[in-house]
Design an enzyme around this catalytic site. Sequence first.
Site, mmCIF file in Angstrom:
data_model
loop_
_atom_site.group_PDB
_atom_site.id
_atom_site.type_symbol
_atom_site.label_atom_id
_atom_site.label_comp_id
_atom_site.label_asym_id
_atom_site.label_seq_id
_atom_site.Cartn_x
_atom_site.Cartn_y
_atom_site.Cartn_z
ATOM 1 C CB ALA A 14 -0.947 -0.013 1.194
ATOM 2 C CB SER A 15 4.464 1.963 0.081
ATOM 3 O OG SER A 15 4.801 0.943 -0.832
ATOM 4 N NE ARG A 16 6.455 2.052 -4.949
ATOM 5 C CZ ARG A 16 6.477 1.231 -5.996
ATOM 6 N NH1 ARG A 16 5.987 1.612 -7.154
ATOM 7 N NH2 ARG A 16 6.985 0.028 -5.888
ATOM 8 C CG ASN A 91 -2.469 -3.636 -4.267
ATOM 9 O OD1 ASN A 91 -3.001 -3.370 -5.342
ATOM 10 N ND2 ASN A 91 -1.369 -2.997 -3.846
ATOM 11 C CB SER A 143 -3.974 -7.923 -14.391
ATOM 12 O OG SER A 143 -3.788 -7.231 -15.604
ATOM 13 C CE1 TYR A 156 1.545 -7.658 -13.137
ATOM 14 C CE2 TYR A 156 0.095 -7.691 -15.050
ATOM 15 C CZ TYR A 156 0.408 -7.209 -13.787
ATOM 16 O OH TYR A 156 -0.422 -6.288 -13.177
ATOM 17 C CB ALA A 158 1.584 -17.217 -16.054
ATOM 18 C CE LYS A 160 -1.145 -9.084 -11.076
ATOM 19 N NZ LYS A 160 -1.429 -8.712 -9.679
HETATM 20 P P1 NAP Z 1 3.024 -0.076 -8.000
HETATM 21 O O1 NAP Z 1 2.690 1.363 -8.122
HETATM 22 O O2 NAP Z 1 4.318 -0.562 -8.586
HETATM 23 O O3 NAP Z 1 2.976 -0.487 -6.439
HETATM 24 C C1 NAP Z 1 3.235 -1.813 -6.051
HETATM 25 C C2 NAP Z 1 3.101 -1.929 -4.564
HETATM 26 O O4 NAP Z 1 3.337 -3.298 -4.203
HETATM 27 C C3 NAP Z 1 4.103 -1.084 -3.789
HETATM 28 O O5 NAP Z 1 3.486 -0.561 -2.655
HETATM 29 C C4 NAP Z 1 5.200 -2.087 -3.409
HETATM 30 O O6 NAP Z 1 5.827 -1.773 -2.164
HETATM 31 C C5 NAP Z 1 4.349 -3.333 -3.194
HETATM 32 N N1 NAP Z 1 5.109 -4.584 -3.316
HETATM 33 C C6 NAP Z 1 5.738 -5.085 -4.391
HETATM 34 N N2 NAP Z 1 6.287 -6.278 -4.093
HETATM 35 C C7 NAP Z 1 5.993 -6.525 -2.784
HETATM 36 C C8 NAP Z 1 6.273 -7.593 -1.890
HETATM 37 N N3 NAP Z 1 6.974 -8.677 -2.281
HETATM 38 N N4 NAP Z 1 5.802 -7.510 -0.627
HETATM 39 C C9 NAP Z 1 5.094 -6.447 -0.203
HETATM 40 N N5 NAP Z 1 4.798 -5.394 -1.011
HETATM 41 C C10 NAP Z 1 5.256 -5.441 -2.285
HETATM 42 O O7 NAP Z 1 1.889 -0.998 -8.637
HETATM 43 P P2 NAP Z 1 0.324 -0.708 -8.916
HETATM 44 O O8 NAP Z 1 0.198 -0.261 -10.316
HETATM 45 O O9 NAP Z 1 -0.241 0.096 -7.840
HETATM 46 O O10 NAP Z 1 -0.243 -2.205 -8.861
HETATM 47 C C11 NAP Z 1 -0.857 -2.737 -7.704
HETATM 48 C C12 NAP Z 1 -1.480 -4.073 -8.058
HETATM 49 O O11 NAP Z 1 -2.422 -3.901 -9.117
HETATM 50 C C13 NAP Z 1 -0.471 -5.107 -8.553
HETATM 51 O O12 NAP Z 1 -0.833 -6.388 -8.104
HETATM 52 C C14 NAP Z 1 -0.614 -5.011 -10.057
HETATM 53 O O13 NAP Z 1 -0.210 -6.183 -10.694
HETATM 54 C C15 NAP Z 1 -2.105 -4.761 -10.187
HETATM 55 N N6 NAP Z 1 -2.503 -4.158 -11.442
HETATM 56 C C16 NAP Z 1 -2.049 -2.931 -11.812
HETATM 57 C C17 NAP Z 1 -2.480 -2.391 -13.022
HETATM 58 C C18 NAP Z 1 -2.040 -1.040 -13.482
HETATM 59 O O14 NAP Z 1 -2.386 -0.668 -14.600
HETATM 60 N N7 NAP Z 1 -1.342 -0.259 -12.698
HETATM 61 C C19 NAP Z 1 -3.342 -3.115 -13.840
HETATM 62 C C20 NAP Z 1 -3.768 -4.364 -13.438
HETATM 63 C C21 NAP Z 1 -3.360 -4.872 -12.223
HETATM 64 P P3 NAP Z 1 7.295 -1.074 -2.107
HETATM 65 O O15 NAP Z 1 7.228 0.179 -2.930
HETATM 66 O O16 NAP Z 1 7.466 -0.789 -0.655
HETATM 67 O O17 NAP Z 1 8.265 -2.069 -2.639
#
Ligand code: NAP
Length: 248
Positions: A14-16, A91, A143, A156, A158, A160
């Site tokens: 949830a940091s980003r 997430n 996704s 990715y 696979a 999801k």
């Molecule tokens: P993001 O901005 O890159 O943020 C990813 C978050 O996951 C960060 O808070 C990161 O924490 C955390 N994280 C990554 N690996 C981790 C681990 N091993 N343990 C704990 N925390 C971890 O990504 P986002 O776009 O928000 O995506 C969030 C989710 O939605 C993901 O599952 C992604 O696959 C899915 N999604 C995104 C999109 C899109 O278009 N953005 C579309 C479909 C699905 P740190 O920063 O502290 O490492």
Amino acid sequence: MKLLQGKTALITGASRGIGRGIALKYAEQGANVAFTYLSSVEKGLELEKELEAYGIKAKGYRSDAGDFKAAEELVNAAITDFWNIDILVNNAGITRDNLLMRMTEQQWDEVMNANLKSVFNLTKAITKPMLKQRKGSIINISSVVGVKGNAGQSNYSASKAGIIGFTKSIALELGSRNIRSNAIAPGFIETEMTAALDQKTVEVWRDSIPLKRGGTTDDVANAVVFLGSDMSSYITGQVLSVCGGMLT
Ligand code: NAP
């Protein structure tokens, strides 16, 4: 009446981006929020303060969702701090994009670990307390590419797609105990994850979306509020696309 008043949620990553958006919406809707981060320590600490400003209890934990033991420890710590967890939002996720011809074993393993094994780890750890409570809502962020595939993202996609199979299986296993399990399939949501894509790819994505825009983190968070709330109490085993019609 706030939709999540009196409930406690555990949200990974949830940091980003989307996770942060979900945490803020949950706090706005009255939920207490336990959340994780991995590398973004400062952002995690900042979020904790932002969430507390909503008058709810919030706590961030540095925890690797892909680590089985760490997930167990996290759930134990969150139960100690919050007493119970009503909603789990899986997430946390990463990308390591490459065409199969060039994909390394490490790129495959890292993505499967962070995206799919993490969902197993957290769900397994939360099952016991949720069974005791005889209620719970598990929401897994999949996704659209887990449904339709995407060139350059076989790892990715696979991971999801695996989340969707897992979500449905858990819905079948735990439905009789009033524990629901659903997935959300976001389309193109504009976050740091997508900012890494080149501009041309982004334009192609936007143009292919019936609503002609990328999604926002709030678009996804609103759906996660719905699936965490009692408004969705008869919904389990489903995949809800939040994609501006991209999958239609
Ligand atoms: P993001 O901005 O890159 O943020 C990813 C978050 O996951 C960060 O808070 C990161 O924490 C955390 N994280 C990554 N690996 C981790 C681990 N091993 N343990 C704990 N925390 C971890 O990504 P986002 O776009 O928000 O995506 C969030 C989710 O939605 C993901 O599952 C992604 O696959 C899915 N999604 C995104 C999109 C899109 O278009 N953005 C579309 C479909 C699905 P740190 O920063 O502290 O490492």
